[in-house]
Design an enzyme around this catalytic site. Structure first.
Site, PDB file in Angstrom:
ATOM      1  N   GLU A 102      65.031   5.647 -20.802  1.00 50.99           N
ATOM      2  CA  GLU A 102      66.298   4.908 -20.702  1.00 50.99           C
ATOM      3  C   GLU A 102      66.432   3.771 -21.847  1.00 50.99           C
ATOM      4  OE1 GLU A 102      64.627   5.393 -17.793  1.00 50.99           O
ATOM      5  OE2 GLU A 102      65.757   7.014 -16.852  1.00 50.99           O
ATOM      6  N   HIS A 171      68.120   3.975  -4.870  1.00 46.16           N
ATOM      7  CA  HIS A 171      68.981   4.772  -5.458  1.00 46.16           C
ATOM      8  C   HIS A 171      70.256   4.488  -4.786  1.00 46.16           C
ATOM      9  CE1 HIS A 171      65.456   7.121  -6.816  1.00 46.16           C
ATOM     10  NE2 HIS A 171      66.175   7.651  -7.532  1.00 46.16           N
TER      11      HIS A 171
HETATM   12  C1  LIG Z   1      63.950   5.723 -14.543  1.00 45.54           C
HETATM   13  C2  LIG Z   1      64.577   6.853 -13.831  1.00 45.54           C
HETATM   14  N1  LIG Z   1      65.176   7.772 -14.694  1.00 45.54           N
HETATM   15  C3  LIG Z   1      65.746   8.884 -14.325  1.00 45.54           C
HETATM   16  C4  LIG Z   1      65.470   9.224 -13.014  1.00 45.54           C
HETATM   17  C5  LIG Z   1      66.084  10.682 -12.361  1.00 45.54           C
HETATM   18  N2  LIG Z   1      64.917  11.485 -12.124  1.00 45.54           N
HETATM   19  C6  LIG Z   1      64.488  11.660 -10.937  1.00 45.54           C
HETATM   20  S1  LIG Z   1      63.190  12.633 -11.135  1.00 45.54           S
HETATM   21  C7  LIG Z   1      63.472  12.998 -12.769  1.00 45.54           C
HETATM   22  C8  LIG Z   1      62.464  14.056 -13.367  1.00 45.54           C
HETATM   23  C9  LIG Z   1      61.062  13.704 -13.347  1.00 45.54           C
HETATM   24  O1  LIG Z   1      60.202  14.711 -13.673  1.00 45.54           O
HETATM   25  P1  LIG Z   1      58.626  14.651 -13.577  1.00 45.54           P
HETATM   26  O2  LIG Z   1      58.247  13.188 -13.881  1.00 45.54           O
HETATM   27  O3  LIG Z   1      58.126  15.728 -14.294  1.00 45.54           O
HETATM   28  O4  LIG Z   1      58.152  14.962 -12.185  1.00 45.54           O
HETATM   29  P2  LIG Z   1      58.630  16.067 -11.161  1.00 45.54           P
HETATM   30  O5  LIG Z   1      59.837  15.983 -10.670  1.00 45.54           O
HETATM   31  O6  LIG Z   1      58.499  17.290 -11.947  1.00 45.54           O
HETATM   32  O7  LIG Z   1      57.834  16.093 -10.002  1.00 45.54           O
HETATM   33  C10 LIG Z   1      64.567  12.233 -12.957  1.00 45.54           C
HETATM   34  C11 LIG Z   1      64.760  12.304 -14.511  1.00 45.54           C
HETATM   35  C12 LIG Z   1      64.719   8.372 -12.145  1.00 45.54           C
HETATM   36  N3  LIG Z   1      64.387   8.622 -10.647  1.00 45.54           N
HETATM   37  N4  LIG Z   1      64.170   7.328 -12.675  1.00 45.54           N
END
Ligand SMILES: Cc1ncc(C[n+]2csc(CCOP(=O)(O)OP(=O)(O)O)c2C)c(N)n1
Ligand SMILES: [Mg+2]
Lengths: 378, 415
Positions: A102, A171
């Protein structure tokens, strides 16, 4: 009003959306054919989500300097489907998928805005804008002033606030007041589909950085929206969404919808409540508020977020300043309970500024006591 | 060229699932839409053997060699997690569980293998996809399910929910919901171990999507600089929501990215329980004994969507999902147990499934019958001292509508 949207409603909503896409295309054809004529544009009932989507679509089509950047806005169509179909219509150059960075992409957008583009950033929810706080507050907001106006920053950050689906502490926040605190930013908070479209379009056409705080719990809310491609809601104009004589409920975002509900309930108690939807926090329209208080003499500030040091705190200060002689009672305010949002449904309900609590607060401003046990649980 | 356009996933729980059962349909590519994947395309299909092992093993020899009984237990835990997640999805659809709900099916070997070498005094910190980690850490299914149901007896007291499971008594300092936000915290726990000469280590789980956040870079630099006893366990399940690692990272080889921090890294097959266990043991030992941080990237796969609201097929093909299911960590380990004679028949494996299924049903029953938190406890724990209620009342606006007086009455002296 459809606050939360059950599964079925959502699925139906998605079908509506598919139709709506066709209609946009047809609408554009029609516009082309009739462009020389004076056209009276009709309104159409669409969701808040679809209103935002159309605003983006229209502005992307209107100005090729406009581009979108954010997480999951392309193939995934946006976490909340606001950007559905845009990748197909505008391609990867205009719809930029960003990694989970971000601070990086808000700063990138700021730099792009300084150099001739008009970025529209999506931050998935307002909770994640905290990662980019330094860019927004220290860079985006200040650059015009620091360089005495030699450089501008025509950019938009769209992001939803809101709570109520058990998304818990990290959230479920309403942080728009933090941004309204900062000179150099504009902050708008549409509460209806019409304003979602009108304010987002106005923000994109504005030459300053604008934070468009959408209401996550309102994405399925339906309302009449103009099909005029130049339909704009001017920033800095509040709206009286219900007229009344006894008390003014001053609210923004989702709280403006809740306040309307409460005003309808108060009518059953033979209390006539006026409701003001601020729509814009910075600039703030105090004239509309003052005009209302000259009539009702009582005010309740209704805020989805924590009241302490929040939007309602600012309102109280300004109301007592502008309307001191009009006030018949101390200004009341009601917001989310002063706790991080808990998960358990019963605790979450008690934390939200729900209708029963707003009603009790309004009655208190009118001098009527209620028993908290009757409304506290939500 | 046609791209698969399909079912819409969604991040906002059941509210916005946006037609997640929608039929796939083909749409034409936009004319200017050269679908350039940064970092080199993976061609839209990432097979289980796409990422090879990498990084030569370092550290003291792994000393982990579980007994036959223990291996059977590890198998059981993986099965427990799988069935727990399947039941969780059912309960979510019955609206007994709310909020975001991120399932871990397919990732069991990383949790069970990665945590097996974790000692009692070691600390685990993780992201929000954490049901499997909590169970692998030994938190009871009752306690986890009760948390998902929002009960006072849940492992986070009903305040945390799916993303914020925790049990400090077991050295689990929580699941966290802001991507990469917990990585500095985990690094701080390792700092305490270093600062106070405690011979323990921290295991910090994260998704591969987290490595593009500043917080990750800053924390890993600190760990490298200060030589902290922490192992970053990356569950590389290939996707962060709908974005593949190739689309999100200029350098999609996550393990290589620690080069900037002078830190050791390895990449292994995360569907191989014993490989994960061996590497985790070695790197945790090295952290405890030599006070050196490391990153362990485990290649794995999530079978389900990003969250329960995401069908999980918009951004990957059914064929890809099926191919990974053919490389299932539980089946693979079950086969190993059979080959070694530790398990003598398929019936024995079926029997494990039945027993674990019963465990999960007990957990559901427990959660169903457990009480939600008391309404009067709302303000408790905002602050650590016994005056949390008073603090709450003080900071609740003074409009005369009773809430603050009520809280003062109820909370004061009650903590
Ligand atoms: C700072 C932030 N940006 C965006 C999100 C929304 N978000 C939640 S999970 C996710 C994907 C994360 O992917 P990864 O780190 O690969 O973990 P996985 O879900 O595959 O276990 C996003 C973009 C968030 N929770 N926090
Ligand atoms: Mg991932």
């Amino acid at each position: 009003m459809d606050e939360s949207g059950t599964d079925t409603e959502t699925v139906n909503g998605a079908e509506d959306q598919a139709h709506a896409t066709d209609e946009v295309e047809r609408g554009e054809e029609r516009e082309g054919q009739e462009s020389d004529e004076q056209h009276e544009y009709e309104t159409e009932e669409i969701s808040y989500r679809e209103a935002l989507r159309r605003a983006l679509h229209e502005e992307l089509a209107r100005d090729e300097r406009v581009f979108l950047i954010g997480e999951e806005i392309g193939i995934f169509e946006g976490s909340y489907k606001v950007t559905a179909g845009l990748l197909d219509d505008f391609g990867t150059k205009r719809i930029r998928e960003a990694p989970i960075s971000e601070e990086g992409f808000v700063g990138l957008a700021t730099g792009a805005a300084m150099t001739g583009l008009r970025p529209v950033v999506e931050i998935m929810t307002i909770n994640f804008i905290l990662m980019a706080m330094d860019q927004v507050v220290n860079h985006t907001a200040k650059l015009q002033y620091m360089f005495s106006g030699q450089v501008g920053c025509p950019m938009v950050i769209r992001t939803p606030n809101g709570a109520g689906s058990q998304l818990t502490a990290q959230h479920s926040q309403n942080l728009e007041g933090w941004f309204a605190h900062v000179p150099g930013l504009k902050v708008v908070t549409p509460a209806t589909p019409a304003d979602a479209k009108g304010l987002l379009k106005a923000a994109i056409r504005d030459d300053d950085p604008v934070l468009v705080v959408e209401s996550l719990p309102s994405y399925n809310l339906k309302g009449e929206v103009s099909q005029d491609p130049d339909y704009l809601t001017p920033m800095g104009q509040a709206k009286v969404t219900r007229e009344g004589d006894d008390i003014t409920l001053i609210a923004h975002s989702m709280a403006a919808q809740r306040s309307l509900q409460v005003a309808a309930q108060l009518e059953e108690d033979e209390i006539s409540a006026e409701v003001i939807d601020l729509r814009s926090l910075r600039p703030l329209d105090m004239e509309t508020v003052a005009r209302s208080l000259a009539k009702t003499n009582r005010a309740l500030c209704v805020d989805e977020g924590w009241a302490t040091y929040g939007v309602s705190a600012e309102l109280c200060a300004r109301v007592q300043d502008a309307c001191f002689d009009d006030l018949d009672a101390p200004i009341g305010r009601v917001g989310m309970a002063e706790v991080p949002m808990p998960y358990a449904k019963n605790l979450e309900n008690a934390t939200l500024p729900h209708a029963k609590k707003i009603r009790a607060a309004a009655l208190a401003v009118l001098g009527e006591e209620t028993d908290p046990e009757e409304w506290r649980a939500g | 060229m046609a791209r698969r356009k399909q079912a819409k996933g969604s991040e906002d729980g059941r509210g916005e699932s946006g037609g997640s059962e929608a039929e796939p349909e083909d749409r034409d590519e936009p004319s200017d839409g050269q679908r350039q994947e940064p970092g080199g395309a993976a061609g839209g299909h990432i097979a289980p053997d796409h990422f090879e092992d990498a990084g030569s093993p370092v550290g003291p020899e792994s000393q982990i060699s579980p007994s036959a009984d223990r291996l059977r237990e590890l198998y059981e835990t993986m099965v427990l997690i799988r069935l727990f997640e399947e039941e969780t999805e059912r309960q979510y659809k019955k609206a007994r569980i709310g909020g975001y709900c991120h399932l871990s099916s397919g990732q069991e070997a990383v949790a069970v293998g990665g945590l097996e070498p974790l000692g009692q005094d070691d600390i685990l910190v993780s992201a929000y996809r954490c049901h499997h980690l909590a169970l692998a850490r030994g938190i009871s299914p009752e306690s986890v399910m009760a948390e998902l149901f929002g009960r006072a007896d849940g492992c986070a007291g009903g305040r945390g929910g799916s993303m914020h499971l925790a049990d400090p008594t077991r050295g689990y300092l929580g699941g966290w919901g802001i991507v990469a936000g917990h990585v500095p915290l985990a690094t701080g726990a390792a700092f305490t171990f270093a600062q106070t000469d405690q011979p323990h280590a921290v295991l910090c789980e994260l998704g591969e999507g987290a490595v593009n956040e500043g917080a990750w870079h800053e924390a890993l630099n600190l760990a490298g600089l200060l030589q902290l006893p922490v192992v970053y366990l990356v569950e590389n399940n290939i996707y962060g929501m709908g974005t593949s690692v190739h689309m999100a990272s200029a350098e999609p080889e996550v393990w290589k990215r620690v080069g900037a921090f002078a830190m050791h890294a390895e990449r292994i097959d995360g569907q191989d329980l014993e490989a994960v266990m061996e590497a985790s043991d070695r790197l945790l030992r090295r952290a405890r004994e030599e006070r050196l941080p490391a990153l362990l990237e485990c290649i794995t796969y999530r079978y389900r969507g990003h969250s329960v609201a995401d069908a999980g097929t918009a951004y990957r093909t059914e064929e890809e999902i099926e191919e990974w299911k053919g490389n299932d960590p539980i089946s693979r380990f079950g086969q190993i147990l059979r080959d070694r004679g530790i398990v003598e028949s398929d019936e024995e494996l079926d029997e494990v499934r039945e027993r674990m299924d019963a465990r999960v049903q007990e957990a559901v029953e427990f959660a169903e019958n457990a009480d939600p938190p008391e309404l009067d406890s709302l303000a408790r724990h905002v602050y650590g001292d016994e005056h949390a209620g008073e603090q709450f009342a003080r900071m609740t606006p003074g409009s005369p509508f009773g809430e603050r007086e009520l809280v003062l009455e109820k909370e004061l002296g009650d903590g």
